[in-house]
Design a protein around this motif. Sequence first.
Motif, PDB file in Angstrom:
ATOM      1  N   SER A 117     128.591 -21.388  60.500  1.00 50.44           N
ATOM      2  CA  SER A 117     129.148 -19.808  60.001  1.00 50.44           C
ATOM      3  C   SER A 117     128.751 -19.924  58.524  1.00 50.44           C
ATOM      4  CB  SER A 117     130.382 -19.812  60.066  1.00 50.44           C
ATOM      5  OG  SER A 117     131.001 -18.959  59.544  1.00 50.44           O
ATOM      6  N   GLY A 118     128.985 -21.065  57.607  1.00 47.62           N
ATOM      7  CA  GLY A 118     128.746 -20.802  56.361  1.00 47.62           C
ATOM      8  C   GLY A 118     127.094 -20.846  55.866  1.00 47.62           C
ATOM      9  N   GLU A 140     133.272 -23.924  53.710  1.00 53.88           N
ATOM     10  CA  GLU A 140     132.656 -24.220  55.247  1.00 53.88           C
ATOM     11  C   GLU A 140     131.710 -25.113  55.431  1.00 53.88           C
ATOM     12  OE1 GLU A 140     132.210 -20.443  57.294  1.00 53.88           O
ATOM     13  OE2 GLU A 140     134.414 -19.587  57.166  1.00 53.88           O
ATOM     14  N   ILE A 141     130.572 -24.886  54.699  1.00 52.73           N
ATOM     15  CA  ILE A 141     129.440 -25.728  54.673  1.00 52.73           C
ATOM     16  C   ILE A 141     129.569 -27.314  54.359  1.00 52.73           C
ATOM     17  CG2 ILE A 141     127.025 -26.266  53.715  1.00 52.73           C
ATOM     18  CD1 ILE A 141     126.914 -23.283  53.075  1.00 52.73           C
ATOM     19  N   ILE A 142     130.517 -27.338  53.036  1.00 56.33           N
ATOM     20  CA  ILE A 142     130.868 -28.679  52.706  1.00 56.33           C
ATOM     21  C   ILE A 142     131.693 -29.158  53.978  1.00 56.33           C
ATOM     22  CG2 ILE A 142     132.334 -29.961  51.203  1.00 56.33           C
ATOM     23  CD1 ILE A 142     131.721 -27.808  48.997  1.00 56.33           C
ATOM     24  N   LEU A 175     138.814 -27.687  54.635  1.00 54.57           N
ATOM     25  CA  LEU A 175     138.386 -26.448  55.367  1.00 54.57           C
ATOM     26  C   LEU A 175     139.843 -25.797  55.718  1.00 54.57           C
ATOM     27  CD1 LEU A 175     136.191 -27.593  58.461  1.00 54.57           C
ATOM     28  CD2 LEU A 175     135.828 -25.668  56.722  1.00 54.57           C
ATOM     29  N   MET A 176     140.988 -26.542  55.329  1.00 53.75           N
ATOM     30  CA  MET A 176     142.319 -26.085  55.947  1.00 53.75           C
ATOM     31  C   MET A 176     142.673 -24.467  55.377  1.00 53.75           C
ATOM     32  SD  MET A 176     144.711 -26.867  57.936  1.00 53.75           S
ATOM     33  CE  MET A 176     145.980 -26.212  58.541  1.00 53.75           C
ATOM     34  N   PRO A 177     142.352 -24.397  53.991  1.00 54.92           N
ATOM     35  CA  PRO A 177     142.735 -22.941  53.574  1.00 54.92           C
ATOM     36  C   PRO A 177     141.661 -22.083  54.434  1.00 54.92           C
ATOM     37  CG  PRO A 177     142.124 -24.571  51.857  1.00 54.92           C
ATOM     38  CD  PRO A 177     141.942 -25.128  53.050  1.00 54.92           C
TER      39      PRO A 177
END
Lengths: 149, 67
Positions: free
Chosen positions: A24-25, A63-65, A83-85
């Motif tokens: 997605s990222g 998202e990528i990281i 990714l949580m936020p």
Amino acid sequence: MARAIEKYFIIFCRFYLGGFNLVSGLNYFLLFWPQPTVRDSVGNEYVIASMDLGLFTFAKVLEIIGGLSLVTNRFVPLGLVVLMPVTVNIFLINAFWSPLPHVVVSVTRNMVMHCILLAAYANYFYPLLKFRSAPRPVWRDPSRIWKSF
Amino acid sequence: MWNFSFALDGKTDMMSLNPLEMTNFEMMGTIFAVAGVLLTILLSRIAKNRQRPHEFVAHEVEEDVAG
């Protein structure tokens, strides 16, 4: 047997969430598929505002990281926190407001998987539950950063 | 009856609750997950075959020799 199922289920969730977020990222920057279009829902204005503010780009970098860390099994607890936020925001915008049932199921599944992974890696988060805590600044002993690798 | 329909064109029926009908991102997540689990099983099998009981063989090396 139960332990084996548990182990592979956690691996499944880690790879699913990692792959989903990573692709997605990457798709945001590389556009190998058309970007999902914004549909009419209450959260529309929030999404458009976040795009205007550049928050969307920032979220895609996260998202990528996070996706990379989950897929490569490196710094997984950190990846989950990063990714949580993103997961929570997507869940809150869509789960209760999206008119599309598929989106509601999809964001709920991602949220549940994220919670399962946080629970699976809970031993790294127990120190956060310290009732009373004292500061121990990183600048006093920066070597602790690479020592913890 | 659920039908098996992956969509690589980003044109998934978003009104459908069919879990086999996935968006591109969901499908990539599933592919990563299945491949990851299979790879883990394969690697753990290879590792299991490589595990041998440790045999200690005493060798006298130069440092052990008093002098």
